[in-house]
Write a protein that holds these residues in place. Structure first.
Motif, PDB file in Angstrom:
ATOM      1  N   LEU A 154       0.792  -1.230   0.000  1.00  0.00           N
ATOM      2  CA  LEU A 154       0.000   0.000   0.000  1.00  0.00           C
ATOM      3  C   LEU A 154       0.822   1.277   0.000  1.00  0.00           C
ATOM      4  O   LEU A 154       0.273   2.352  -0.243  1.00  0.00           O
ATOM      5  CB  LEU A 154      -0.932   0.006   1.222  1.00  0.00           C
ATOM      6  CG  LEU A 154      -1.904  -1.180   1.336  1.00  0.00           C
ATOM      7  CD1 LEU A 154      -2.746  -1.051   2.590  1.00  0.00           C
ATOM      8  CD2 LEU A 154      -2.790  -1.272   0.110  1.00  0.00           C
ATOM      9  N   PHE A 155       2.120   1.190   0.273  1.00  0.00           N
ATOM     10  CA  PHE A 155       2.923   2.404   0.376  1.00  0.00           C
ATOM     11  C   PHE A 155       4.174   2.287  -0.495  1.00  0.00           C
ATOM     12  O   PHE A 155       5.090   1.530  -0.164  1.00  0.00           O
ATOM     13  CB  PHE A 155       3.325   2.666   1.831  1.00  0.00           C
ATOM     14  CG  PHE A 155       2.188   3.105   2.708  1.00  0.00           C
ATOM     15  CD1 PHE A 155       1.882   4.448   2.856  1.00  0.00           C
ATOM     16  CD2 PHE A 155       1.406   2.171   3.366  1.00  0.00           C
ATOM     17  CE1 PHE A 155       0.823   4.851   3.653  1.00  0.00           C
ATOM     18  CE2 PHE A 155       0.350   2.554   4.162  1.00  0.00           C
ATOM     19  CZ  PHE A 155       0.052   3.904   4.308  1.00  0.00           C
ATOM     20  N   LEU A 175      -4.360  -9.933  -5.675  1.00  0.00           N
ATOM     21  CA  LEU A 175      -3.093 -10.647  -5.849  1.00  0.00           C
ATOM     22  C   LEU A 175      -3.077 -11.509  -7.108  1.00  0.00           C
ATOM     23  O   LEU A 175      -2.117 -11.456  -7.884  1.00  0.00           O
ATOM     24  CB  LEU A 175      -2.800 -11.491  -4.605  1.00  0.00           C
ATOM     25  CG  LEU A 175      -1.424 -12.153  -4.557  1.00  0.00           C
ATOM     26  CD1 LEU A 175      -0.329 -11.094  -4.594  1.00  0.00           C
ATOM     27  CD2 LEU A 175      -1.278 -13.008  -3.304  1.00  0.00           C
ATOM     28  N   PRO A 176      -4.120 -12.301  -7.388  1.00  0.00           N
ATOM     29  CA  PRO A 176      -4.112 -13.079  -8.642  1.00  0.00           C
ATOM     30  C   PRO A 176      -4.519 -12.270  -9.864  1.00  0.00           C
ATOM     31  O   PRO A 176      -4.627 -12.819 -10.960  1.00  0.00           O
ATOM     32  CB  PRO A 176      -5.121 -14.191  -8.360  1.00  0.00           C
ATOM     33  CG  PRO A 176      -6.070 -13.612  -7.377  1.00  0.00           C
ATOM     34  CD  PRO A 176      -5.257 -12.676  -6.517  1.00  0.00           C
ATOM     35  N   CYS A 215       0.485  10.952  -7.270  1.00  0.00           N
ATOM     36  CA  CYS A 215      -0.206   9.661  -7.164  1.00  0.00           C
ATOM     37  C   CYS A 215       0.786   8.514  -7.008  1.00  0.00           C
ATOM     38  O   CYS A 215       0.558   7.573  -6.240  1.00  0.00           O
ATOM     39  CB  CYS A 215      -1.073   9.422  -8.399  1.00  0.00           C
ATOM     40  SG  CYS A 215      -2.547  10.453  -8.493  1.00  0.00           S
ATOM     41  N   SER A 216       1.885   8.584  -7.751  1.00  0.00           N
ATOM     42  CA  SER A 216       2.865   7.498  -7.698  1.00  0.00           C
ATOM     43  C   SER A 216       3.597   7.449  -6.368  1.00  0.00           C
ATOM     44  O   SER A 216       4.206   6.429  -6.031  1.00  0.00           O
ATOM     45  CB  SER A 216       3.885   7.666  -8.829  1.00  0.00           C
ATOM     46  OG  SER A 216       4.658   8.847  -8.646  1.00  0.00           O
ATOM     47  N   GLN A 275      -1.716  -0.008  -7.377  1.00  0.00           N
ATOM     48  CA  GLN A 275      -1.228  -1.314  -6.937  1.00  0.00           C
ATOM     49  C   GLN A 275      -2.372  -2.267  -6.624  1.00  0.00           C
ATOM     50  O   GLN A 275      -2.192  -3.486  -6.651  1.00  0.00           O
ATOM     51  CB  GLN A 275      -0.340  -1.167  -5.695  1.00  0.00           C
ATOM     52  CG  GLN A 275       0.982  -0.448  -5.946  1.00  0.00           C
ATOM     53  CD  GLN A 275       0.885   1.039  -5.716  1.00  0.00           C
ATOM     54  OE1 GLN A 275      -0.020   1.688  -6.237  1.00  0.00           O
ATOM     55  NE2 GLN A 275       1.788   1.592  -4.941  1.00  0.00           N
ATOM     56  N   LEU A 276      -3.546  -1.715  -6.332  1.00  0.00           N
ATOM     57  CA  LEU A 276      -4.707  -2.541  -6.003  1.00  0.00           C
ATOM     58  C   LEU A 276      -5.607  -2.792  -7.206  1.00  0.00           C
ATOM     59  O   LEU A 276      -6.685  -3.368  -7.062  1.00  0.00           O
ATOM     60  CB  LEU A 276      -5.516  -1.872  -4.888  1.00  0.00           C
ATOM     61  CG  LEU A 276      -4.799  -1.733  -3.539  1.00  0.00           C
ATOM     62  CD1 LEU A 276      -5.686  -1.015  -2.534  1.00  0.00           C
ATOM     63  CD2 LEU A 276      -4.376  -3.089  -2.996  1.00  0.00           C
ATOM     64  N   GLY A 277      -5.182  -2.360  -8.377  1.00  0.00           N
ATOM     65  CA  GLY A 277      -5.942  -2.645  -9.588  1.00  0.00           C
ATOM     66  C   GLY A 277      -6.848  -1.529 -10.046  1.00  0.00           C
ATOM     67  O   GLY A 277      -7.547  -1.675 -11.062  1.00  0.00           O
ATOM     68  N   SER A 278      -6.871  -0.400  -9.335  1.00  0.00           N
ATOM     69  CA  SER A 278      -7.697   0.730  -9.750  1.00  0.00           C
ATOM     70  C   SER A 278      -6.858   1.693 -10.586  1.00  0.00           C
ATOM     71  O   SER A 278      -5.666   1.479 -10.805  1.00  0.00           O
ATOM     72  CB  SER A 278      -8.277   1.441  -8.526  1.00  0.00           C
ATOM     73  OG  SER A 278      -9.173   2.463  -8.913  1.00  0.00           O
TER      74      SER A 278
END
Length: 520
Positions: A131-132, A173-174, A388-389, A396-399
């Motif tokens: 997350l970070f 994750l997958p 944002c980066s 990282q969570l797919g959004s």
């Protein structure tokens, strides 16, 4: 001490009258008397026979020489089979299997299988890295106390942590995002909604409504709805979260839980950038923006560093920039310099510095308004993408951030024709956007612009590109790998394979010739 001397048939008496040791003669007398008792009833051989036997029974191990002995005198070692016949061979003990789960000894307020809770611990062990982006440089204090210990106290918080953690392992994750909830997550999701509904009813506990764990549970529902694409529910939960924070007394009441406050604001910012909506927090006049952090004391430490890689250009590299935008740029540049220095020196910055920089910069940028596709709007959008980066976790969570990406693309295309910004300035915005909000699908229009401006700046190597990017703003630990991948991909297009489509080669050739006509 004295001994009375008598004949051998008489008794002997020893009288001790002090602490001194007996003399040698008396010690020999005592020893011989003791041996008489030990050898009583034994038939001892003569002394000469015993000496001769000791000489004949000298073993090879005592002399280290076996050459003088006959083979018949050497007894063979017993075989394993003979040992097994005379001795019982014990089996190798096995390590007993684990009894129960790691959570089996912990009591929860809710009746729940301890193994189900283990998914929370599994996600917690990797959450910081996931997350970070700056996790190796951020010091998170009392994480276990703030996020793990309450699992045993608040059932709503417990079920929230279970279904959000389970979603990560089931979908993120997958890389199988889905709008449907898994069967393992659904019971905990519905249980969370039920518990929170009861808590916010008229008969609910007033203190529990405004508790830390309630805030965290509602935040979990907000983020989950956003990832599932349920924008309406996500915004509904976020408004409820804002109301709870307001009833608590405002953002300042969560300062003691900086990590929770970071997550709340990141959720608000991510939703605003995704859909182009107004943020919920710091939108009203009653909520002033967070003050820019004073990083001067920390930057003084950095000045003594021998490495120049940690420096970012603290002078605004854009002419005639809006004053408010220039102040936000300077704050971000100072933060990047501090992070680069912390990464190189293996040190940490506090969560408060991370929080204050993120909130003070991004919320001000979201509130700024400029002319459509103007240079200031391009810089603002580029700085938002760059932020944002660094601060956000949604990619990282797919959004993603489609609204911000659309705005930035329009600005870049306008700048490429209007020439209102130099090639160096456009190159930084292009790279910042590509490593932050743009994807591989954008390479069709972005790569030609990238090559054009690289040609104008006469950049032919990654080290030259690094030098340019660091003269603006760049964090190597975050942007080095994706930035180099973008650069290598662009350079590969200058030497296309024979099988490459002729239209692509023509487009690249036209872009390069166009770039040669432009000036810095």
């Amino acid at each position: 001490m004295a001994a009375g001397k008598t004949s051998s048939s008489e008794l002997h008496f020893l009288v001790s009258t002090g602490v001194e040791k007996p003399n040698p003669e008396l010690r020999r007398f005592i020893r011989s008397h003791v041996m008489l008792g030990k050898n009583l009833g034994r038939a001892l051989p003569p002394r000469t026979t015993r000496r001769r036997r000791r000489k004949e029974n000298v073993t090879p191990s005592s002399t280290g020489d076996v050459e003088g002995l006959d083979k018949d005198q050497l007894e063979p070692l017993p075989s394993l089979n003979s040992l097994s016949r005379t001795h019982r061979v014990l089996p190798i003990p096995e390590v007993p299997r684990k009894f129960g789960s790691n959570m089996s000894s912990i009591r929860f307020t809710e009746t729940i299988d301890p193994e189900v809770v283990e998914v929370v611990l599994q996600f917690s062990s990797i959450a910081k890295q996931v997350l970070f982006p700056l996790e190796s440089c951020i010091l998170f204090e009392r994480r276990a106390e703030a996020w793990i210990a309450p699992l045993t106290i608040d059932p709503a918080f417990l079920h929230t942590m279970i279904f959000t953690s389970q979603y990560y392992f089931d979908a993120v994750l997958p890389q199988r995002p889905s709008s449907e909830m898994s069967q393992r997550s659904l019971p905990h999701y519905t249980k969370t909604l039920k518990l929170l509904h009861e808590r916010f009813s008229e008969t609910g506990d007033e203190q529990a409504r405004l508790s830390f764990t309630t805030v965290a549970a509602v935040m979990g529902l907000t983020g989950y709805a956003h990832l599932m694409g349920d924008t309406r529910s996500a915004r509904h939960h976020l408004k409820g979260l804002h109301k709870i924070v307001t009833l608590r007394g405002g953002i300042s009441t969560l300062r003691g839980s900086a990590k929770l406050l970071v997550e709340i604001l990141r959720c608000d910012i991510g939703m605003a950038l995704h859909g182009g909506t107004e943020p919920i927090f710091f939108h009203e006049a009653s909520e002033p923006f967070v003050a820019y952090p004073d990083l001067t004391p920390f930057l003084e430490l950095q000045r003594g560093s021998s490495s120049s890689d940690s420096f970012c250009n603290r002078v605004v590299p854009f002419e005639d920039m809006n004053d408010a935008l220039a102040r936000a740029w300077s704050a971000m540049s100072e933060f990047c310099t501090l992070i680069n220095f912390a990464a190189e020196s293996k040190q940490y910055v506090t969560t408060d510095i991370f929080l204050d920089t993120m909130a003070s910069v991004i919320y001000r940028l979201l509130d700024m308004r400029f002319g459509v596709c103007s240079t200031d709007e391009a810089i603002c959008a580029g700085l938002l993408a760059f932020s944002c980066s660094i601060f956000l976790q949604w990619r990282q969570l797919g959004s993603s951030y489609p609204n911000l990406a659309t705005t930035l693309k329009a600005c870049l295309l306008k700048l490429s024709y209007s020439q209102q910004a130099s090639a160096r300035q456009q190159l930084w915005i292009l790279m910042a956007g590509r490593v932050s909000v743009f994807g591989a699908d954008d390479d069709a229009w972005l790569r030609p612009l990238l090559l054009v401006n690289m040609g104008c700046c006469e950049i032919t190597s990654w080290s030259e590109m690094q030098e340019l990017l660091q003269s603006f703003m760049w964090i190597r630990m975050v942007h080095e790998k994706p930035g180099k991948a973008v650069f290598d991909s662009a350079m590969a297009c200058l030497n296309p394979n024979p099988e490459q489509d002729s239209n692509t080669r023509g487009e690249m050739k036209m872009g390069t010739s166009f770039g040669a006509e432009r000036s810095l």
